[in-house]
Design a protein around this motif. Structure first.
Motif, PDB file in Angstrom:
ATOM      1  N   LEU A 179      30.598  42.099  39.869  1.00 35.84           N
ATOM      2  CA  LEU A 179      30.600  41.292  41.083  1.00 35.84           C
ATOM      3  C   LEU A 179      31.205  39.914  40.824  1.00 35.84           C
ATOM      4  O   LEU A 179      31.968  39.397  41.641  1.00 35.84           O
ATOM      5  CB  LEU A 179      29.181  41.161  41.635  1.00 35.84           C
ATOM      6  CG  LEU A 179      28.547  42.453  42.162  1.00 35.84           C
ATOM      7  CD1 LEU A 179      27.110  42.195  42.593  1.00 35.84           C
ATOM      8  CD2 LEU A 179      29.348  43.011  43.321  1.00 35.84           C
ATOM      9  N   ARG A 180      30.846  39.332  39.690  1.00 35.64           N
ATOM     10  CA  ARG A 180      31.431  38.027  39.355  1.00 35.64           C
ATOM     11  C   ARG A 180      32.943  38.146  39.204  1.00 35.64           C
ATOM     12  O   ARG A 180      33.695  37.297  39.690  1.00 35.64           O
ATOM     13  CB  ARG A 180      30.821  37.484  38.053  1.00 35.64           C
ATOM     14  CG  ARG A 180      29.366  37.100  38.140  1.00 35.64           C
ATOM     15  CD  ARG A 180      28.990  36.118  37.030  1.00 35.64           C
ATOM     16  NE  ARG A 180      29.402  36.604  35.731  1.00 35.64           N
ATOM     17  CZ  ARG A 180      28.627  37.273  34.889  1.00 35.64           C
ATOM     18  NH1 ARG A 180      27.392  37.585  35.252  1.00 35.64           N
ATOM     19  NH2 ARG A 180      29.064  37.649  33.707  1.00 35.64           N
ATOM     20  N   LEU A 181      33.392  39.202  38.516  1.00 31.99           N
ATOM     21  CA  LEU A 181      34.827  39.373  38.297  1.00 31.99           C
ATOM     22  C   LEU A 181      35.559  39.648  39.599  1.00 31.99           C
ATOM     23  O   LEU A 181      36.733  39.289  39.740  1.00 31.99           O
ATOM     24  CB  LEU A 181      35.062  40.514  37.303  1.00 31.99           C
ATOM     25  CG  LEU A 181      36.509  40.773  36.887  1.00 31.99           C
ATOM     26  CD1 LEU A 181      37.110  39.544  36.216  1.00 31.99           C
ATOM     27  CD2 LEU A 181      36.599  41.977  35.960  1.00 31.99           C
ATOM     28  N   ALA A 182      34.900  40.273  40.567  1.00 38.52           N
ATOM     29  CA  ALA A 182      35.554  40.575  41.840  1.00 38.52           C
ATOM     30  C   ALA A 182      35.647  39.350  42.735  1.00 38.52           C
ATOM     31  O   ALA A 182      36.662  39.141  43.407  1.00 38.52           O
ATOM     32  CB  ALA A 182      34.810  41.699  42.555  1.00 38.52           C
ATOM     33  N   PHE A 183      34.604  38.533  42.762  1.00 40.62           N
ATOM     34  CA  PHE A 183      34.538  37.445  43.734  1.00 40.62           C
ATOM     35  C   PHE A 183      35.076  36.121  43.196  1.00 40.62           C
ATOM     36  O   PHE A 183      35.840  35.439  43.885  1.00 40.62           O
ATOM     37  CB  PHE A 183      33.088  37.252  44.199  1.00 40.62           C
ATOM     38  CG  PHE A 183      32.658  38.226  45.250  1.00 40.62           C
ATOM     39  CD1 PHE A 183      32.693  37.875  46.590  1.00 40.62           C
ATOM     40  CD2 PHE A 183      32.239  39.495  44.918  1.00 40.62           C
ATOM     41  CE1 PHE A 183      32.313  38.769  47.575  1.00 40.62           C
ATOM     42  CE2 PHE A 183      31.849  40.400  45.889  1.00 40.62           C
ATOM     43  CZ  PHE A 183      31.888  40.038  47.218  1.00 40.62           C
ATOM     44  N   LEU A 228      35.070  48.443  34.079  1.00 39.31           N
ATOM     45  CA  LEU A 228      34.788  47.116  34.621  1.00 39.31           C
ATOM     46  C   LEU A 228      35.945  46.602  35.468  1.00 39.31           C
ATOM     47  O   LEU A 228      35.755  46.168  36.614  1.00 39.31           O
ATOM     48  CB  LEU A 228      34.517  46.154  33.458  1.00 39.31           C
ATOM     49  CG  LEU A 228      34.440  44.656  33.788  1.00 39.31           C
ATOM     50  CD1 LEU A 228      33.220  44.362  34.626  1.00 39.31           C
ATOM     51  CD2 LEU A 228      34.433  43.824  32.520  1.00 39.31           C
ATOM     52  N   VAL A 229      37.162  46.684  34.941  1.00 36.89           N
ATOM     53  CA  VAL A 229      38.321  46.140  35.637  1.00 36.89           C
ATOM     54  C   VAL A 229      38.667  46.966  36.872  1.00 36.89           C
ATOM     55  O   VAL A 229      38.936  46.432  37.950  1.00 36.89           O
ATOM     56  CB  VAL A 229      39.523  46.050  34.672  1.00 36.89           C
ATOM     57  CG1 VAL A 229      40.766  45.571  35.407  1.00 36.89           C
ATOM     58  CG2 VAL A 229      39.205  45.107  33.517  1.00 36.89           C
ATOM     59  N   ILE A 230      38.658  48.303  36.738  1.00 40.32           N
ATOM     60  CA  ILE A 230      39.042  49.165  37.850  1.00 40.32           C
ATOM     61  C   ILE A 230      38.026  49.079  38.978  1.00 40.32           C
ATOM     62  O   ILE A 230      38.392  49.030  40.167  1.00 40.32           O
ATOM     63  CB  ILE A 230      39.197  50.618  37.359  1.00 40.32           C
ATOM     64  CG1 ILE A 230      40.394  50.711  36.408  1.00 40.32           C
ATOM     65  CG2 ILE A 230      39.386  51.567  38.532  1.00 40.32           C
ATOM     66  CD1 ILE A 230      40.533  52.062  35.740  1.00 40.32           C
ATOM     67  N   ALA A 231      36.729  49.050  38.647  1.00 41.72           N
ATOM     68  CA  ALA A 231      35.714  48.959  39.694  1.00 41.72           C
ATOM     69  C   ALA A 231      35.801  47.635  40.444  1.00 41.72           C
ATOM     70  O   ALA A 231      35.674  47.592  41.671  1.00 41.72           O
ATOM     71  CB  ALA A 231      34.321  49.116  39.078  1.00 41.72           C
TER      72      ALA A 231
END
Length: 531
Positions: free
Chosen positions: A197-201, A262-265
């Motif tokens: 979530l941190r990596l996405a936002f 992690l990256v793909i999700a």
């Protein structure tokens, strides 16, 4: 007398049988003569064609280059030669049909001729650039730009009707959003850790804000247009990131700590956030009237898109019925039709922000039931059919995006400032991506790899980069058209710069910085997501 009669009858029967046999004997040579001629002709053809057939000249175990070259031209057509032959035959058939239907429009200088050349030229460009291990979309983009800006062939790009270009790009956007919605796995989303979530936002929002501020002060963009540009540029590209990470995953790199997962999700969530934010800001930028209503309109459009997606997605649980033959075909058609209704209908009613989110939501909701049915009954074929649609519209999308950029109309100073804006946003993104994965159990090299993997931009930028220009063109506002052209130009620059560099850096530093899974390790561990 009875005995004589019986004897006469027997004699008559024998005579008839004998006459029939004699007739057959006389006809026998005539019937066998034709097959013998056919066999002789067949043997002659086989003798002549034998040196040219793969059946009699198989490829040896360790063939030389000359042997491979010779084998590739043997009959029947096979391998790359067969692909090239069917491709050019298809090209000829397509053009012939277009000429018969549209006449002058399919001749040089016509709209359909230009689209025809752009489509097949983009396919060839994507195929050729793949030999350099670069994303095919980059070759498609270059072909589109070349057909608009090279003096000898720019008549092709200039002859494309803007209405057709906009409509085709909108359809391509619909297909992208449908694929994204179908690809969102609810189980994976529920299991997403705080790191994902941190990596996405964090990187998406940080880059968006940085580029909005830079665009406002460097390019003179209004704030709403600055944030619109920020959301366009902030999305990571699944078309580049996913294949690159899957390639590393297949070779065992980063699996022990779940880095590919992690990256793909996070990539799917990042794209949803960018598209949603863009839709909201787009509604604000093109709305008229009271400022308070303008601010409320953006979130309202997002809410309407979600509601539309939920309602239509639930309807698709039951239509078509399970006993319908070729249900997957009808589901694909309904999905595409409902998505196009959301995309085009929202624009007609001046609620453009609702369309993309509605399209994404309906595909996700519909897939909830379809995925369960597929687990029980087998693959329903929906993803395959949508994939075929993407194969058709991908060259059109990237080719048309490239053809929309007129190099002669670009101010050199503006390009420099645009590059500066993009550089500021990328720097902030790299820093934010590094910070998002701190304290997550990764070592320093792995934390440095994440920002590199989070660098490429392509698909989303091509899909939504021209929407603002399309809206401005519909309004007929010259000032807004200038802003829309600037957004599209910067989006193309971001693709040209980050897609090849990002793909190359992932391929180089992935094996260097990521740990390779040890042999005998449980292969299911690559599905684990960092907590």
């Amino acid at each position: 007398m009875p005995v004589c009669d019986e004897t006469n009858v027997e004699l008559v029967g024998v005579n008839e049988l004998t006459s029939l046999q004699n007739e057959n004997r006389t006809q026998q040579p005539c019937e066998t003569e034709t097959p013998q001629r056919c066999q002789g002709l067949r043997r002659c053809c086989q003798k002549i064609s034998k040196p040219l057939r793969t059946k009699y000249h198989p490829l040896p175990e360790n063939p030389s280059i000359c042997q491979r070259l010779k084998y590739s031209f043997l009959c029947p057509p096979h391998g790359n030669l067969a692909w090239y032959m069917q491709f050019f035959i298809l090209v000829g058939i397509t053009w012939t049909v277009l000429v018969s239907l549209t006449h002058s429009e399919a001749l040089p200088g016509g709209n359909f001729f230009s689209l025809f050349v752009l489509f097949y030229g983009a396919i060839i460009g994507g195929y050729l650039i793949s030999f350099l291990r670069l994303p095919p979309l980059l070759g498609m983009l270059i072909v589109g730009a070349a057909l608009r800006n090279i003096p000898m062939v720019k008549i092709v790009g200039m002859s494309i009707d803007m209405g057709w270009s906009s409509a085709l790009r909108q359809i391509a956007l619909t297909v992208i959003l449908i694929r994204a919605g179908l690809g969102l796995d609810p189980k994976a989303l529920r299991k997403l850790s705080f790191t994902v979530l941190r990596l996405a936002f964090i990187p998406c929002l940080a880059e968006c804000c940085a580029e909005a501020i830079a665009a406002h002060f460097l390019l003179g963009f209004p704030w709403e247009w600055g944030f619109m540009l920020g959301f366009v540029l902030a999305a990571v590209s699944p078309a580049v990131v996913v294949p690159s990470l899957l390639s590393l995953s297949d070779r065992g790199y980063g699996l022990e700590k779940g880095i590919p997962t992690l990256v793909i999700a996070a990539a799917s969530v990042d794209d949803v956030l960018a598209i949603t934010g863009f839709g909201v800001v787009l509604g604000i930028a093109f709305s008229k009237g009271d400022i308070a209503l303008t601010i409320v309109k953006g979130p309202l459009e997002a809410l309407l898109g979600i509601v539309y997606g939920i309602i239509v997605g639930v309807i698709m649980w039951y239509l078509p019925s399970k006993d319908t033959k070729n249900a997957s075909l009808y589901r694909s058609l309904l999905l595409l039709g409902a998505g196009m209704l959301a995309t085009f209908g929202s624009s007609i009613v001046h609620l453009s922000g609702a369309g993309p989110l509605g399209c994404l939501t309906l595909a996700f909701i519909a897939a909830l039931r379809w995925r369960k049915e597929a687990e029980k009954e087998g693959d329903n074929g929906i993803n395959g059919m949508v994939g075929i649609l993407w194969m058709i519209f991908q060259p059109l999308l990237f080719g048309l995006i490239g053809a929309a950029v007129d190099v002669t109309a670009i101010d050199g100073g503006t390009v420099g400032l645009a590059m500066g804006t993009l550089a500021i946003g990328l720097f902030i993104r790299l820093c934010a991506s590094f910070g998002a994965v701190m304290f997550s159990g990764l070592n320093m090299k792995e934390m440095l790899f994440i920002p590199i993997a989070w660098l490429p931009k392509a698909t989303v930028q091509a899909a939504i980069g021209g929407i603002a220009l399309d809206e401005a063109t519909k309004r007929g506002d010259a000032n807004l058209m200038v802003l829309g052209t600037s957004v599209l130009t910067i989006a193309v620059l971001s693709i040209v710069i980050t897609a090849p560099i990002g793909a190359a850096l992932i391929a180089i530093f992935g094996p260097l910085w990521l740990e390779k899974q040890k042999e005998g390790k449980n292969e299911n561990e690559d599905d684990e997501v960092l907590s």
